[in-house]
Design an enzyme around this catalytic site. Structure first.
Site, PDB file in Angstrom:
ATOM      1  CB  VAL A  49       9.487  18.678 -24.089  1.00 34.70           C
ATOM      2  CG1 VAL A  49       8.207  19.471 -23.890  1.00 34.70           C
ATOM      3  CG2 VAL A  49      10.348  18.737 -22.833  1.00 34.70           C
ATOM      4  CB  CYS A  50       8.908  17.650 -29.317  1.00 35.56           C
ATOM      5  SG  CYS A  50       9.711  19.250 -29.296  1.00 35.56           S
ATOM      6  CB  THR A  51       8.466  12.535 -27.749  1.00 40.68           C
ATOM      7  OG1 THR A  51       9.624  12.720 -28.559  1.00 40.68           O
ATOM      8  CG2 THR A  51       7.918  11.137 -27.941  1.00 40.68           C
TER       9      THR A  51
ATOM     10  CG  LEU B 137       4.368  16.211 -31.895  1.00 43.51           C
ATOM     11  CD1 LEU B 137       5.772  15.938 -32.398  1.00 43.51           C
ATOM     12  CD2 LEU B 137       3.487  16.636 -33.053  1.00 43.51           C
TER      13      LEU B 137
END
Ligand code: BEZ
Length: 211
Positions: free
Chosen positions: A44-46, A49
């Site tokens: 999810v973070c990828t 960002l």
């Protein structure tokens, strides 16, 4: 206790993908959107960002700087940045803080121990040019954020600052805004000579002011 609206955003200096980064120097006279991530090399973070990088121009247009935080090392961040570019199509173009000792996460209340004792939650702090916290959003690790919503909040904060106006549910830039209830009809007549739309005596809509 975590930061509340109106609090001064704490200053700090920490290593990041942009080198040693002092928060107040980086912020300068801009607005800041400061967001935390649970961990590097996570799916999810990828996506998040990458989306912030791809849409940085929209934050620039709002005099707003981006700054991210994750609790891994600068070396990990640089390795992860390649994946972020692969997946999102744009290179990381804002500092990603390496908060390995959770110093900054502690200052901002980004660790919620009942959710996870070591990883940061997905916080977003909206900080104005006077370094005041103006909005705080908190999401769980499982839910990616919505960049349109981040931009929408910035638009509302910037439009209503210094004006007796508020924005209604689901409002988007360009749509009608609300005359604050503190403005009497007499005062409103002077400010809005073309009138307004009255839905209730306390709910009066006018077109947004020109930028
Ligand atoms: C993610 O970014 O996908 C993620 C990170 C930490 C926990 C769960 C999901």
């Amino acid at each position: 206790m975590s930061l509340q609206l109106g609090d001064t955003a704490p200053d700090f200096t920490i290593d990041s993908t942009a080198g040693s980064t002092n928060f107040y120097e980086y912020a300068g006279n801009s607005w800041v959107v400061f967001f935390s991530h649970p961990k590097d090399f996570t799916p999810v973070c990828t996506t998040e960002l990458g989306a912030f990088a791809r849409r940085k121009g929209e934050f620039d247009a709002r005099n707003t700087k981006l700054i991210g935080l994750s609790v891994d090392s600068v070396a990990d961040h640089h390795g992860w940045a390649k994946d972020i570019q692969d997946v999102g199509g744009t290179a990381l173009n804002y500092p990603l803080l390496a908060d390995q000792d959770r110093k900054v996460a502690g200052l901002y209340g980004m660790i919620h121990p009942k959710a996870d004792s070591t990883a940061t939650v997905r916080s977003i702090f909206f900080i104005d040019p006077n370094k005041k916290v103006r909005t705080v959003l908190t999401y769980p690790a499982s839910a990616g954020r919505n960049i349109d919503e981040v931009l929408r909040i910035l638009d509302s904060l910037q439009l209503t600052d210094g004006r007796k106006l508020t924005t209604p549910v689901d409002w988007k830039a360009g749509e009608d805004v609300i005359i604050a209830p503190s403005v009497s009809d007499e005062e409103a007549k002077a400010i809005y000579p073309n009138g307004w739309k009255t839905l209730k005596s306390y709910l009066r809509l006018v077109p947004p002011p020109a930028a």
